[in-house]
Scaffold this motif. Sequence first.
Motif, PDB file in Angstrom:
ATOM      1  N   TRP A  55       0.849  -1.206   0.000  1.00 51.84           N
ATOM      2  CA  TRP A  55       0.000   0.000   0.000  1.00 51.84           C
ATOM      3  C   TRP A  55       0.883   1.254   0.000  1.00 51.84           C
ATOM      4  O   TRP A  55       0.650   2.183  -0.776  1.00 51.84           O
ATOM      5  N   LEU A  56       1.899   1.268   0.852  1.00 53.51           N
ATOM      6  CA  LEU A  56       2.795   2.431   0.927  1.00 53.51           C
ATOM      7  C   LEU A  56       3.538   2.649  -0.393  1.00 53.51           C
ATOM      8  O   LEU A  56       3.677   3.788  -0.860  1.00 53.51           O
ATOM      9  N   ALA A  57       4.016   1.562  -0.988  1.00 52.03           N
ATOM     10  CA  ALA A  57       4.766   1.679  -2.240  1.00 52.03           C
ATOM     11  C   ALA A  57       3.899   2.268  -3.347  1.00 52.03           C
ATOM     12  O   ALA A  57       4.343   3.135  -4.114  1.00 52.03           O
ATOM     13  N   GLN A  58       2.659   1.819  -3.417  1.00 48.69           N
ATOM     14  CA  GLN A  58       1.772   2.333  -4.451  1.00 48.69           C
ATOM     15  C   GLN A  58       1.402   3.790  -4.204  1.00 48.69           C
ATOM     16  O   GLN A  58       1.260   4.585  -5.135  1.00 48.69           O
ATOM     17  N   HIS A  59       1.279   4.162  -2.936  1.00 51.08           N
ATOM     18  CA  HIS A  59       0.952   5.553  -2.637  1.00 51.08           C
ATOM     19  C   HIS A  59       2.137   6.482  -2.879  1.00 51.08           C
ATOM     20  O   HIS A  59       1.951   7.642  -3.258  1.00 51.08           O
ATOM     21  N   MET A  60       3.328   5.971  -2.681  1.00 48.80           N
ATOM     22  CA  MET A  60       4.508   6.756  -3.044  1.00 48.80           C
ATOM     23  C   MET A  60       4.523   6.999  -4.553  1.00 48.80           C
ATOM     24  O   MET A  60       4.834   8.097  -5.021  1.00 48.80           O
ATOM     25  N   GLN A  61       4.165   5.960  -5.309  1.00 48.99           N
ATOM     26  CA  GLN A  61       4.097   6.125  -6.762  1.00 48.99           C
ATOM     27  C   GLN A  61       3.018   7.139  -7.146  1.00 48.99           C
ATOM     28  O   GLN A  61       3.246   8.015  -7.986  1.00 48.99           O
ATOM     29  N   PHE A  62       1.837   7.030  -6.533  1.00 49.98           N
ATOM     30  CA  PHE A  62       0.745   7.950  -6.852  1.00 49.98           C
ATOM     31  C   PHE A  62       1.137   9.399  -6.538  1.00 49.98           C
ATOM     32  O   PHE A  62       0.795  10.319  -7.281  1.00 49.98           O
ATOM     33  N   GLN A  63       1.856   9.593  -5.432  1.00 44.92           N
ATOM     34  CA  GLN A  63       2.280  10.947  -5.071  1.00 44.92           C
ATOM     35  C   GLN A  63       3.236  11.512  -6.123  1.00 44.92           C
ATOM     36  O   GLN A  63       3.124  12.679  -6.520  1.00 44.92           O
ATOM     37  N   LYS A  64       4.162  10.695  -6.583  1.00 33.80           N
ATOM     38  CA  LYS A  64       5.094  11.139  -7.623  1.00 33.80           C
ATOM     39  C   LYS A  64       4.362  11.436  -8.928  1.00 33.80           C
ATOM     40  O   LYS A  64       4.656  12.419  -9.621  1.00 33.80           O
ATOM     41  N   LEU A  65       3.400  10.585  -9.268  1.00 32.08           N
ATOM     42  CA  LEU A  65       2.639  10.792 -10.498  1.00 32.08           C
ATOM     43  C   LEU A  65       1.844  12.088 -10.436  1.00 32.08           C
ATOM     44  O   LEU A  65       1.782  12.835 -11.420  1.00 32.08           O
ATOM     45  N   ALA A  66       1.219  12.347  -9.293  1.00 29.50           N
ATOM     46  CA  ALA A  66       0.439  13.568  -9.145  1.00 29.50           C
ATOM     47  C   ALA A  66       1.320  14.803  -9.330  1.00 29.50           C
ATOM     48  O   ALA A  66       0.907  15.794  -9.950  1.00 29.50           O
ATOM     49  N   GLY A  67       2.546  14.739  -8.821  1.00 26.38           N
ATOM     50  CA  GLY A  67       3.460  15.863  -8.973  1.00 26.38           C
ATOM     51  C   GLY A  67       3.956  16.013 -10.395  1.00 26.38           C
ATOM     52  O   GLY A  67       4.096  17.133 -10.906  1.00 26.38           O
ATOM     53  N   ALA A  68       4.202  14.884 -11.065  1.00 20.13           N
ATOM     54  CA  ALA A  68       4.773  14.930 -12.411  1.00 20.13           C
ATOM     55  C   ALA A  68       3.732  15.248 -13.482  1.00 20.13           C
ATOM     56  O   ALA A  68       4.045  15.906 -14.477  1.00 20.13           O
ATOM     57  N   LEU A  69       2.494  14.787 -13.297  1.00 18.85           N
ATOM     58  CA  LEU A  69       1.482  14.912 -14.341  1.00 18.85           C
ATOM     59  C   LEU A  69       0.532  16.078 -14.131  1.00 18.85           C
ATOM     60  O   LEU A  69      -0.282  16.380 -15.003  1.00 18.85           O
ATOM     61  N   GLY A  70       0.613  16.735 -13.000  1.00 20.27           N
ATOM     62  CA  GLY A  70      -0.183  17.935 -12.771  1.00 20.27           C
ATOM     63  C   GLY A  70      -1.672  17.700 -12.918  1.00 20.27           C
ATOM     64  O   GLY A  70      -2.225  16.738 -12.361  1.00 20.27           O
ATOM     65  N   ASP A  71      -2.346  18.559 -13.708  1.00 11.27           N
ATOM     66  CA  ASP A  71      -3.797  18.469 -13.804  1.00 11.27           C
ATOM     67  C   ASP A  71      -4.281  17.336 -14.698  1.00 11.27           C
ATOM     68  O   ASP A  71      -5.486  17.170 -14.896  1.00 11.27           O
ATOM     69  N   ARG A  72      -3.362  16.523 -15.214  1.00 12.64           N
ATOM     70  CA  ARG A  72      -3.788  15.340 -15.970  1.00 12.64           C
ATOM     71  C   ARG A  72      -4.303  14.243 -15.047  1.00 12.64           C
ATOM     72  O   ARG A  72      -4.950  13.296 -15.516  1.00 12.64           O
TER      73      ARG A  72
END
Length: 294
Positions: free
Chosen positions: A228-245
């Motif tokens: 769960w933590l690993a996937q949420h770390m990925q989601f956090q990075k994606l949110a930062g990298a992809l912005g409003d997408r």
Amino acid sequence: MTMTKPSIETIMGSAEWLPHRYDATRDCFHMVSVSRQRHRKMPFLTDQYLGEGVERRAVSRATAMIHAMPPAPIHFIFHSAFCCSTLLASAFDLPGISMGLKEPVLFNDIIGWRHRGATGPQVAKVLDDGLALMARPFEQGEAIIVKPSSIANPMIPALMALRPQSRAVLLHAPLADYLTSIARKGMEGRLWVRDLLKKLLREGMIDLGIASADYLGLTDIQVAAIGWLAQHMQFQKLAGALGDRVVTLNSDMFIAKPSESLGQLARHFDLDTHMERISAVASTDLFNHNSKKW
């Protein structure tokens, strides 16, 4: 009486023929016939739910792409499992507006092929073609909303790069709810989280300061929490990298305010001209039973 087999043009010109599997040895897609009505009855697009009687056809990738109908807009529901993602995908089965595809196995085949040694360019080309086939609309004017299995999450950056016009929602459950779901599944849940951990380690997605040998000593619930933590770390990075997408959505919020959540996603997926109809799905029978029991 012998039934006439459908032509390649018929298969590739209809969204009812789903790109189900990818055979890397023959470079072909295994297409299966799945009506919209059957989609509604299946929690996942897996062989378990397709059954034995489904019509199948192997089509070379080159032939498939020559005859494929033009794709519609495609968007994604990425999730960390056990967070009402099946329900959310089902909510977008709206003729004339959108269609939700629930965990096509094609993504699992491609990521497995990558683990067996396929190169980045090889994977990107097949993934690109697979997305084009998934994006064939059932009706003119529809968008396709795809929910891959969480096993395919390592490919999210590639999927979003291949489709720069696509948008996604990152759906997750609170940790306590996630762990409760795992525990309720018993041995099936325990085996699933350990298989997920193995795949995440192979992808280099776990960096929690734990020595590799020490993972063997963790309890099943601890292993689940790490996933769960690993996937949420990925989601956090994606949110930062992809912005409003991308937008994020908590399953508790989705269940507490389904109409509002669906309306916000309608805007996000550029379906806001149909926002009232999409929001109204929250008052239908779809939300009155467990989507996994269809």
